[in-house]
Design a protein around this motif. Structure first.
Motif, mmCIF file in Angstrom:
data_model
loop_
_atom_site.group_PDB
_atom_site.id
_atom_site.type_symbol
_atom_site.label_atom_id
_atom_site.label_comp_id
_atom_site.label_asym_id
_atom_site.label_seq_id
_atom_site.Cartn_x
_atom_site.Cartn_y
_atom_site.Cartn_z
ATOM 1 N N LEU A 116 -9.691 89.575 -36.774
ATOM 2 C CA LEU A 116 -8.955 90.107 -37.913
ATOM 3 C C LEU A 116 -7.462 90.055 -37.637
ATOM 4 C CD1 LEU A 116 -11.101 93.268 -38.758
ATOM 5 C CD2 LEU A 116 -11.229 91.001 -39.792
ATOM 6 N N GLU A 117 -6.707 89.961 -38.705
ATOM 7 C CA GLU A 117 -5.256 89.964 -38.587
ATOM 8 C C GLU A 117 -4.771 91.390 -38.346
ATOM 9 O OE1 GLU A 117 -2.939 87.779 -38.507
ATOM 10 O OE2 GLU A 117 -3.926 85.898 -39.098
ATOM 11 N N VAL A 118 -3.775 91.508 -37.473
ATOM 12 C CA VAL A 118 -3.133 92.792 -37.240
ATOM 13 C C VAL A 118 -1.956 92.882 -38.193
ATOM 14 C CG1 VAL A 118 -1.974 94.288 -35.585
ATOM 15 C CG2 VAL A 118 -3.843 92.790 -34.827
ATOM 16 N N LEU A 119 -2.082 93.729 -39.204
ATOM 17 C CA LEU A 119 -1.056 93.838 -40.218
ATOM 18 C C LEU A 119 0.123 94.645 -39.697
ATOM 19 C CD1 LEU A 119 -3.292 94.554 -43.327
ATOM 20 C CD2 LEU A 119 -2.518 92.357 -42.444
ATOM 21 N N THR A 120 1.298 94.277 -40.131
ATOM 22 C CA THR A 120 2.518 94.993 -39.757
ATOM 23 C C THR A 120 3.077 95.686 -40.994
ATOM 24 O OG1 THR A 120 3.849 93.001 -40.144
ATOM 25 C CG2 THR A 120 3.046 93.383 -37.903
ATOM 26 N N PHE A 121 3.582 96.893 -40.784
ATOM 27 C CA PHE A 121 4.123 97.683 -41.876
ATOM 28 C C PHE A 121 5.465 98.255 -41.454
ATOM 29 C CE2 PHE A 121 -0.443 97.804 -42.364
ATOM 30 C CZ PHE A 121 -0.616 97.582 -43.711
ATOM 31 N N CYS A 122 6.282 98.518 -42.440
ATOM 32 C CA CYS A 122 7.536 99.233 -42.223
ATOM 33 C C CYS A 122 7.252 100.712 -42.416
ATOM 34 C CB CYS A 122 8.613 98.751 -43.194
ATOM 35 S SG CYS A 122 10.169 99.648 -43.036
ATOM 36 N N THR A 123 7.503 101.513 -41.388
ATOM 37 C CA THR A 123 7.171 102.935 -41.457
ATOM 38 C C THR A 123 8.282 103.778 -42.073
ATOM 39 O OG1 THR A 123 7.993 103.229 -39.206
ATOM 40 C CG2 THR A 123 5.653 102.790 -39.471
ATOM 41 N N VAL A 124 9.498 103.265 -42.140
ATOM 42 C CA VAL A 124 10.601 104.013 -42.730
ATOM 43 C C VAL A 124 11.266 103.135 -43.770
ATOM 44 C CG1 VAL A 124 12.763 105.227 -42.334
ATOM 45 C CG2 VAL A 124 10.958 105.305 -40.605
ATOM 46 N N LEU A 125 11.350 103.606 -44.996
ATOM 47 C CA LEU A 125 11.975 102.873 -46.076
ATOM 48 C C LEU A 125 13.405 103.358 -46.272
ATOM 49 C CD1 LEU A 125 9.044 102.783 -48.645
ATOM 50 C CD2 LEU A 125 9.646 101.105 -46.916
ATOM 51 N N PRO A 126 14.252 102.561 -46.896
ATOM 52 C CA PRO A 126 15.645 102.972 -47.097
ATOM 53 C C PRO A 126 15.741 104.221 -47.945
ATOM 54 C CG PRO A 126 15.328 100.625 -47.527
ATOM 55 C CD PRO A 126 13.975 101.213 -47.389
ATOM 56 N N GLU A 127 16.871 104.906 -47.775
ATOM 57 C CA GLU A 127 17.112 106.103 -48.564
ATOM 58 C C GLU A 127 17.437 105.733 -50.004
ATOM 59 O OE1 GLU A 127 20.162 108.319 -46.716
ATOM 60 O OE2 GLU A 127 18.913 109.017 -45.049
ATOM 61 N N ILE A 128 17.063 106.590 -50.926
ATOM 62 C CA ILE A 128 17.294 106.370 -52.345
ATOM 63 C C ILE A 128 18.078 107.553 -52.881
ATOM 64 C CG2 ILE A 128 16.206 106.064 -54.616
ATOM 65 C CD1 ILE A 128 13.843 104.830 -53.200
ATOM 66 N N SER A 129 19.190 107.287 -53.531
ATOM 67 C CA SER A 129 20.027 108.339 -54.099
ATOM 68 C C SER A 129 19.781 108.410 -55.599
ATOM 69 C CB SER A 129 21.509 108.063 -53.825
ATOM 70 O OG SER A 129 21.764 108.066 -52.434
ATOM 71 N N CYS A 130 19.545 109.618 -56.091
ATOM 72 C CA CYS A 130 19.271 109.815 -57.512
ATOM 73 C C CYS A 130 19.862 111.154 -57.940
ATOM 74 C CB CYS A 130 17.774 109.778 -57.780
ATOM 75 S SG CYS A 130 17.345 110.035 -59.513
ATOM 76 N N LYS A 131 20.883 111.096 -58.776
ATOM 77 C CA LYS A 131 21.532 112.301 -59.298
ATOM 78 C C LYS A 131 22.036 113.188 -58.170
ATOM 79 C CE LYS A 131 18.788 112.381 -63.560
ATOM 80 N NZ LYS A 131 17.907 113.194 -64.450
ATOM 81 N N GLY A 132 22.644 112.564 -57.183
ATOM 82 C CA GLY A 132 23.229 113.316 -56.092
ATOM 83 C C GLY A 132 22.247 113.804 -55.059
ATOM 84 N N LEU A 133 20.976 113.472 -55.201
ATOM 85 C CA LEU A 133 19.942 113.906 -54.262
ATOM 86 C C LEU A 133 19.465 112.706 -53.462
ATOM 87 C CD1 LEU A 133 18.077 116.164 -53.226
ATOM 88 C CD2 LEU A 133 16.442 115.522 -55.008
ATOM 89 N N THR A 134 19.558 112.796 -52.171
ATOM 90 C CA THR A 134 19.145 111.710 -51.282
ATOM 91 C C THR A 134 17.751 112.008 -50.743
ATOM 92 O OG1 THR A 134 21.437 111.273 -50.656
ATOM 93 C CG2 THR A 134 19.711 110.386 -49.222
ATOM 94 N N ILE A 135 16.836 111.076 -50.951
ATOM 95 C CA ILE A 135 15.473 111.240 -50.499
ATOM 96 C C ILE A 135 15.099 110.056 -49.628
ATOM 97 C CG2 ILE A 135 13.062 111.472 -51.223
ATOM 98 C CD1 ILE A 135 14.039 112.619 -53.834
ATOM 99 N N GLN A 136 14.489 110.326 -48.514
ATOM 100 C CA GLN A 136 14.003 109.273 -47.624
ATOM 101 C C GLN A 136 12.497 109.317 -47.606
ATOM 102 O OE1 GLN A 136 15.256 109.415 -43.527
ATOM 103 N NE2 GLN A 136 15.274 107.219 -43.394
ATOM 104 N N TYR A 137 11.876 108.185 -47.933
ATOM 105 C CA TYR A 137 10.426 108.104 -48.052
ATOM 106 C C TYR A 137 9.841 107.596 -46.744
ATOM 107 C CZ TYR A 137 11.207 108.617 -53.045
ATOM 108 O OH TYR A 137 11.587 109.074 -54.257
#
Length: 233
Positions: free
Chosen positions: A208-229
């Motif tokens: 089987l293929e060993v899948l790679t994932f990004c565990t930290v996504l870029p921050e998103i700013s919305c109405k002055g609120l910064t959220i990191q997913y």
């Protein structure tokens, strides 16, 4: 995230189900070194604010915010020892077959339920589960803790796999069913056959293929609120 909750509620309604907002729970999963972001202490679920909890219960399984499974292991051990103590009191009055049935129904079934998610837990948590399993074997064989008997021999005589081996066995079974039967679909979609770029002997090895994932996504700013997913795998 709130839009995803709305979509999930719409899907439930289309399939004759209903989401109970009063019983909904929210949890923020993060590493032990990462503090919970203050902006995610509450989640708006269909117009109702739900406080995030460090531990939630889903399908009878306790999931903690750090995915250490501490709460789940403690809950299983507490319940298992309770039933073992009651079975031990009547062990002299029942046969070995009846004792096995009681332990399988009240103890080992709890050790096996959802045990695939316990893969990779700490050795201390695994040791606690192993001690429960060994206590159950001693009750069946009517051995005391001080008796000089090899637990490996006792488990082999009972044809019981150790807890760690039971978890290792469950995972290949799930993978086999997902590959050849296509069920469950959400697991089958994540599994991909390994295809080497050129003709190699490993091509027929059913790898089987060993899948790679990004565990930290870029921050998103919305109405002055910064959220990191965070994507937890």
């Amino acid at each position: 995230m709130e839009a995803c909750v709305q979509d999930a509620k719409a899907w439930l309604c289309d399939n004759g189900l209903m989401m109970n907002n009063n019983k909904s729970q929210a949890i923020v999963i993060h590493s032990c070194s990462q503090r919970t972001p203050t902006s995610l202490t509450r989640v708006n679920i269909c117009g109702q604010l739900v406080e995030t909890s460090p531990v939630i219960r889903d399908l009878g399984f306790n999931v903690d915010a750090n995915l250490t499974m501490t709460s789940q292991v403690a809950n299983v051990c507490r319940s298992a020892y309770y039933h073992l103590s009651r079975i031990a009191k009547i062990r002299d009055s029942i046969s070995t077959t009846v004792c096995k049935s009681l332990i399988h129904g009240l103890v080992t079934s709890r050790l096996d339920y959802g045990n695939a998610i316990l893969y990779g837990i700490s050795n201390s948590h695994m040791h606690r589960l192993e001690m429960v399993h060994r206590s159950a074997a001693r009750i069946v064989r009517q051995f005391r803790r001080g008796d000089r008997q090899s637990m490996t021999t006792i488990l082999r005589q009972l044809h019981w796999l150790p807890v760690r081996k039971r978890i290792d066995f469950k995972l290949p079974v799930l993978v086999h069913r997902a590959i050849y039967n296509g069920t469950p679909e959400y697991l089958a979609a994540l599994l991909g056959r390994h295809t080497p770029p050129r003709s190699l002997r490993s091509a027929g090895g059913l790898l089987l293929e060993v899948l790679t994932f990004c565990t930290v996504l870029p921050e998103i700013s919305c109405k002055g609120l910064t959220i990191q997913y965070y994507v937890v795998l």
